[in-house]
Design a protein around this motif. Structure first.
Motif, short mmCIF file in Angstrom:
data_model
loop_
_atom_site.label_atom_id
_atom_site.label_comp_id
_atom_site.label_asym_id
_atom_site.label_seq_id
_atom_site.Cartn_x
_atom_site.Cartn_y
_atom_site.Cartn_z
N THR A 67 0.85 -1.19 0.00
CA THR A 67 0.00 0.00 0.00
C THR A 67 0.88 1.24 0.00
O THR A 67 1.78 1.38 0.83
N VAL A 68 0.63 2.14 -0.94
CA VAL A 68 1.42 3.36 -1.05
C VAL A 68 1.11 4.28 0.12
O VAL A 68 -0.04 4.62 0.39
N GLY A 69 2.17 4.68 0.82
CA GLY A 69 2.02 5.57 1.97
C GLY A 69 3.39 6.06 2.40
O GLY A 69 4.42 5.62 1.87
N ARG A 70 3.43 6.95 3.35
CA ARG A 70 4.70 7.54 3.78
C ARG A 70 5.72 6.49 4.22
O ARG A 70 6.91 6.60 3.93
N LYS A 71 5.26 5.48 4.92
CA LYS A 71 6.18 4.48 5.46
C LYS A 71 6.67 3.49 4.42
O LYS A 71 7.63 2.75 4.67
N THR A 72 6.02 3.45 3.27
CA THR A 72 6.38 2.45 2.26
C THR A 72 7.00 3.07 1.01
O THR A 72 7.25 2.36 0.03
N LEU A 73 7.27 4.37 1.02
CA LEU A 73 7.69 5.05 -0.20
C LEU A 73 8.96 4.45 -0.80
O LEU A 73 9.06 4.32 -2.02
N ARG A 74 9.91 4.09 0.02
CA ARG A 74 11.16 3.56 -0.52
C ARG A 74 10.91 2.25 -1.28
O ARG A 74 11.41 2.06 -2.40
N ASP A 75 10.12 1.35 -0.69
CA ASP A 75 9.82 0.09 -1.36
C ASP A 75 8.97 0.32 -2.60
O ASP A 75 9.18 -0.34 -3.63
N VAL A 76 8.01 1.23 -2.51
CA VAL A 76 7.16 1.52 -3.66
C VAL A 76 7.99 2.06 -4.82
O VAL A 76 7.82 1.66 -5.98
N ARG A 77 8.92 2.95 -4.52
CA ARG A 77 9.71 3.58 -5.59
C ARG A 77 10.75 2.62 -6.17
O ARG A 77 11.25 2.87 -7.27
N ARG A 78 11.06 1.55 -5.46
CA ARG A 78 11.86 0.49 -6.06
C ARG A 78 11.04 -0.28 -7.10
O ARG A 78 11.57 -0.81 -8.07
N SER A 79 9.73 -0.36 -6.86
CA SER A 79 8.86 -1.16 -7.72
C SER A 79 8.31 -0.39 -8.91
O SER A 79 8.05 -0.99 -9.96
N VAL A 80 8.13 0.91 -8.75
CA VAL A 80 7.47 1.72 -9.78
C VAL A 80 8.41 2.80 -10.27
O VAL A 80 8.84 3.66 -9.50
N GLY A 81 8.72 2.77 -11.57
CA GLY A 81 9.55 3.80 -12.16
C GLY A 81 8.73 4.73 -13.03
O GLY A 81 8.00 4.28 -13.92
N LEU A 82 8.82 6.02 -12.77
CA LEU A 82 8.12 7.03 -13.58
C LEU A 82 9.08 7.63 -14.60
O LEU A 82 10.18 8.04 -14.26
N VAL A 83 8.63 7.68 -15.85
CA VAL A 83 9.39 8.34 -16.91
C VAL A 83 8.57 9.54 -17.34
O VAL A 83 7.50 9.40 -17.94
N PHE A 84 9.07 10.74 -17.02
CA PHE A 84 8.30 11.95 -17.27
C PHE A 84 8.40 12.39 -18.73
O PHE A 84 9.31 11.99 -19.47
N GLN A 85 7.45 13.22 -19.13
CA GLN A 85 7.43 13.68 -20.52
C GLN A 85 8.66 14.50 -20.86
O GLN A 85 9.21 14.38 -21.96
N ASP A 86 9.11 15.33 -19.94
CA ASP A 86 10.25 16.20 -20.18
C ASP A 86 11.52 15.55 -19.62
O ASP A 86 11.65 15.42 -18.40
N PRO A 87 12.45 15.14 -20.47
CA PRO A 87 13.69 14.52 -19.96
C PRO A 87 14.46 15.40 -18.99
O PRO A 87 15.23 14.89 -18.17
N ASP A 88 14.27 16.72 -19.06
CA ASP A 88 14.98 17.61 -18.13
C ASP A 88 14.61 17.32 -16.68
O ASP A 88 15.36 17.68 -15.76
N ASP A 89 13.46 16.67 -16.47
CA ASP A 89 13.07 16.31 -15.10
C ASP A 89 13.93 15.17 -14.56
O ASP A 89 13.91 14.91 -13.35
N GLN A 90 14.65 14.47 -15.44
CA GLN A 90 15.40 13.30 -15.01
C GLN A 90 16.88 13.34 -15.40
O GLN A 90 17.66 12.52 -14.92
N LEU A 91 17.27 14.29 -16.24
CA LEU A 91 18.66 14.38 -16.68
C LEU A 91 19.26 15.68 -16.17
O LEU A 91 18.91 16.76 -16.63
#
Length: 244
Positions: A67-91
């Motif tokens: 369940t996504v929540g404050r205490k699980t953010l690290r595990d959630v973000r290991r499982s779910v990768g977001l690729v944003f529309q603007d590469p500048d957000d990630q490069l």
């Protein structure tokens, strides 16, 4: 295994705008789902809930049973990768390789394990020869693939991509599609590009006004002219829906 379970998800922004109004969605492991809808439908807001960038006003989001929540953010973000529309957000690092290393290093990888993860991610997106270049010197298509590599290096089970084909020329669109089609991850593609969605996904979810208004095989969704027109979606002239 169920990869994503969204139940009665509601999100109200501080200005009172209701962006999500009771969204229910289930995605099985290995599925590739296109999330379609007009501007303001709530697609990006939904995407940002899937790895905890936004917090639900009410309702729940689960990824791989967590369940996504404050205490699980690290595990959630290991499982779910977001690729944003603007590469500048990630490069933002001096070289492509350093950008790709940033995420897994943040999760604790070091030394040869980290270097191997970077090499593998760059090879997956066909950017091995660009490893030591500045991201600012890459083409638009290369930058989009480099942003994807920064996420792949973290080895997520679920990929969520926001308008991956936006502003790409035909060759870059094809190269990115070829890369995405080879990946094993569960995939959600948020897009206005209906042919691109049809190329990559077997299922489509249509959102409008913060709710899911249709969910089914993508060929059926894209063949329903009345549904598309009602929600301001339009296929290019001459495009024919291929049925499996």
């Amino acid at each position: 295994m169920t990869a994503i379970t969204v139940q009665a998800l509601r999100h109200v922004y501080p200005d009172g705008h209701v962006a999500l109004d009771g969204v229910d969605l289930t995605v099985e492991s290995g599925e590739r789902v296109a999330v379609l809808g007009p501007n303001g439908a709530g697609k990006t807001t939904l995407m940002l809930h899937l790895n905890g960038v936004l917090t639900a006003t009410s309702g729940t989001v689960q990824v791989n049973g967590i369940t996504v929540g404050r205490k699980t953010l690290r595990d959630v973000r290991r499982s779910v990768g977001l690729v944003f529309q603007d590469p500048d957000d990630q490069l933002f690092m001096p070289t492509v390789a350093q950008d790709v290393a940033f995420g897994p290093a943040n999760f604790g990888l070091r030394g040869e394990e980290l270097a191997a993860r970077v090499r593998e991610a760059l090879a997956t997106v066909s950017l091995t020869e660009q490893a030591d270049r500045s991201p600012t010197h890459l083409s638009a298509g290369q930058r989009r693939r480099a942003a994807l590599a920064t996420v792949l290096a973290c080895a997520p089970a679920i990929l969520v991509l926001d308008e991956p084909s936006a502003n790409l020329d035909p060759v870059a669109r094809r190269e990115l599609a070829e890369t995405l089609s080879k990946l094993d991850a569960t995939m959600l593609i948020v897009t206005h590009d209906l042919p691109y969605a049809a190329q990559l996904c077997d299922r489509a979810v249509v959102m409008d006004s913060g709710t899911v208004v249709a969910d089914g095989p993508i060929a059926d969704i894209l063949s329903d002219a009345d549904l598309l027109a009602a929600h301001r979606l339009e296929l290019p002239w001459g495009f024919e829906v291929q049925r499996g």
